[in-house]
Design a protein around this motif. Sequence first.
Motif, mmCIF file in Angstrom:
data_model
loop_
_atom_site.group_PDB
_atom_site.id
_atom_site.type_symbol
_atom_site.label_atom_id
_atom_site.label_comp_id
_atom_site.label_asym_id
_atom_site.label_seq_id
_atom_site.Cartn_x
_atom_site.Cartn_y
_atom_site.Cartn_z
ATOM 1 N N LEU A 91 0.832 -1.209 0.000
ATOM 2 C CA LEU A 91 0.000 0.000 0.000
ATOM 3 C C LEU A 91 0.865 1.257 0.000
ATOM 4 O O LEU A 91 0.584 2.219 -0.716
ATOM 5 C CB LEU A 91 -0.957 0.017 1.200
ATOM 6 N N LEU A 92 1.939 1.254 0.746
ATOM 7 C CA LEU A 92 2.844 2.395 0.800
ATOM 8 C C LEU A 92 3.528 2.603 -0.550
ATOM 9 O O LEU A 92 3.754 3.739 -0.977
ATOM 10 C CB LEU A 92 3.879 2.174 1.908
ATOM 11 N N GLN A 93 3.836 1.509 -1.242
ATOM 12 C CA GLN A 93 4.403 1.606 -2.590
ATOM 13 C C GLN A 93 3.399 2.290 -3.516
ATOM 14 O O GLN A 93 3.758 3.178 -4.295
ATOM 15 C CB GLN A 93 4.750 0.226 -3.133
ATOM 16 N N HIS A 94 2.153 1.883 -3.423
ATOM 17 C CA HIS A 94 1.104 2.475 -4.260
ATOM 18 C C HIS A 94 0.951 3.960 -3.970
ATOM 19 O O HIS A 94 0.849 4.782 -4.900
ATOM 20 C CB HIS A 94 -0.227 1.750 -4.049
ATOM 21 N N LEU A 95 0.943 4.322 -2.680
ATOM 22 C CA LEU A 95 0.798 5.730 -2.302
ATOM 23 C C LEU A 95 1.964 6.565 -2.817
ATOM 24 O O LEU A 95 1.772 7.685 -3.305
ATOM 25 C CB LEU A 95 0.656 5.867 -0.788
ATOM 26 N N ALA A 96 3.171 6.033 -2.711
ATOM 27 C CA ALA A 96 4.348 6.758 -3.196
ATOM 28 C C ALA A 96 4.272 6.974 -4.711
ATOM 29 O O ALA A 96 4.604 8.059 -5.209
ATOM 30 C CB ALA A 96 5.617 5.993 -2.826
ATOM 31 N N LEU A 97 3.826 5.965 -5.444
ATOM 32 C CA LEU A 97 3.720 6.091 -6.899
ATOM 33 C C LEU A 97 2.631 7.081 -7.305
ATOM 34 O O LEU A 97 2.807 7.845 -8.269
ATOM 35 C CB LEU A 97 3.482 4.726 -7.538
ATOM 36 N N ILE A 98 1.522 7.102 -6.601
ATOM 37 C CA ILE A 98 0.470 8.089 -6.877
ATOM 38 C C ILE A 98 1.007 9.488 -6.624
ATOM 39 O O ILE A 98 0.776 10.415 -7.418
ATOM 40 C CB ILE A 98 -0.781 7.819 -6.024
ATOM 41 N N HIS A 99 1.723 9.650 -5.527
ATOM 42 C CA HIS A 99 2.296 10.954 -5.185
ATOM 43 C C HIS A 99 3.293 11.397 -6.265
ATOM 44 O O HIS A 99 3.271 12.549 -6.710
ATOM 45 C CB HIS A 99 2.957 10.859 -3.811
ATOM 46 N N LEU A 100 4.155 10.485 -6.698
ATOM 47 C CA LEU A 100 5.101 10.798 -7.784
ATOM 48 C C LEU A 100 4.367 11.167 -9.066
ATOM 49 O O LEU A 100 4.753 12.121 -9.755
ATOM 50 C CB LEU A 100 6.018 9.609 -8.059
ATOM 51 N N ALA A 101 3.315 10.427 -9.389
ATOM 52 C CA ALA A 101 2.539 10.716 -10.595
ATOM 53 C C ALA A 101 1.949 12.122 -10.519
ATOM 54 O O ALA A 101 1.974 12.874 -11.505
ATOM 55 C CB ALA A 101 1.437 9.679 -10.781
ATOM 56 N N HIS A 102 1.445 12.491 -9.362
ATOM 57 C CA HIS A 102 0.861 13.828 -9.198
ATOM 58 C C HIS A 102 1.899 14.911 -9.459
ATOM 59 O O HIS A 102 1.652 15.860 -10.206
ATOM 60 C CB HIS A 102 0.278 14.010 -7.788
ATOM 61 N N ILE A 103 3.067 14.767 -8.835
ATOM 62 C CA ILE A 103 4.114 15.785 -8.997
ATOM 63 C C ILE A 103 4.567 15.842 -10.457
ATOM 64 O O ILE A 103 4.744 16.925 -11.019
ATOM 65 C CB ILE A 103 5.299 15.509 -8.057
ATOM 66 N N GLY A 104 4.719 14.689 -11.084
ATOM 67 C CA GLY A 104 5.092 14.659 -12.493
ATOM 68 C C GLY A 104 4.071 15.364 -13.368
ATOM 69 O O GLY A 104 4.423 16.144 -14.257
ATOM 70 N N LEU A 105 2.793 15.112 -13.111
ATOM 71 C CA LEU A 105 1.729 15.770 -13.876
ATOM 72 C C LEU A 105 1.783 17.274 -13.665
ATOM 73 O O LEU A 105 1.677 18.048 -14.626
ATOM 74 C CB LEU A 105 0.365 15.208 -13.468
ATOM 75 N N ASP A 106 1.953 17.694 -12.422
ATOM 76 C CA ASP A 106 2.057 19.132 -12.143
ATOM 77 C C ASP A 106 3.192 19.761 -12.937
ATOM 78 O O ASP A 106 3.028 20.807 -13.570
ATOM 79 C CB ASP A 106 2.302 19.375 -10.653
ATOM 80 N N ARG A 107 4.370 19.138 -12.902
ATOM 81 C CA ARG A 107 5.522 19.696 -13.619
ATOM 82 C C ARG A 107 5.258 19.721 -15.123
ATOM 83 O O ARG A 107 5.600 20.685 -15.807
ATOM 84 C CB ARG A 107 6.787 18.891 -13.345
ATOM 85 N N ALA A 108 4.640 18.661 -15.645
ATOM 86 C CA ALA A 108 4.336 18.612 -17.081
ATOM 87 C C ALA A 108 3.396 19.744 -17.482
ATOM 88 O O ALA A 108 3.509 20.297 -18.578
ATOM 89 C CB ALA A 108 3.724 17.257 -17.440
ATOM 90 N N LEU A 109 2.494 20.104 -16.588
ATOM 91 C CA LEU A 109 1.537 21.176 -16.875
ATOM 92 C C LEU A 109 2.097 22.556 -16.557
ATOM 93 O O LEU A 109 1.439 23.565 -16.797
ATOM 94 C CB LEU A 109 0.243 20.934 -16.095
#
Length: 134
Positions: free
Chosen positions: A91-109
């Motif tokens: 579950l912690l792995q999943h949460l970390a990946l979601i968090h990384l995805a969010h930051i990546g999306l923010d930077r891309a935008l």
Amino acid sequence: MNGNAAQGSATGTPLMIVRSEGAAVFAAATALYFLLGGPWWLYAVLLFAPDLSFLGYAAGSRTGAVVYNLAHTFVVPLALGLIAVVLKIELLQHLALIHLAHIGLDRALGYGLKYASGFKDTHLGRLKGGKHEG
């Protein structure tokens, strides 16, 4: 925007590179999340959760920038992900990946880390109506 923010803002090719890196992080974190069997509903519910950190601005621009930046730096999800892998906590792995995805999306935008001078002053430039001033 204050002088420090203007001097620290990416433009031109460096801005394009940072945004491309963000898109790559978003794509890789999202792909890895689903390859590891993360539930779609958890991804959908939590993808934008880090944006709740904007509530820190209720305590002022300086506090808001600190709180927002803590929720939008790659250090936090990478450390969380490392701990999750070492301790084998899925579950912690999943949460970390979601968090990384969010930051990546923010930077891309084009949404960057905030300066204390105001919410719209970011390391990727000044936001104006959701877009960068140019």
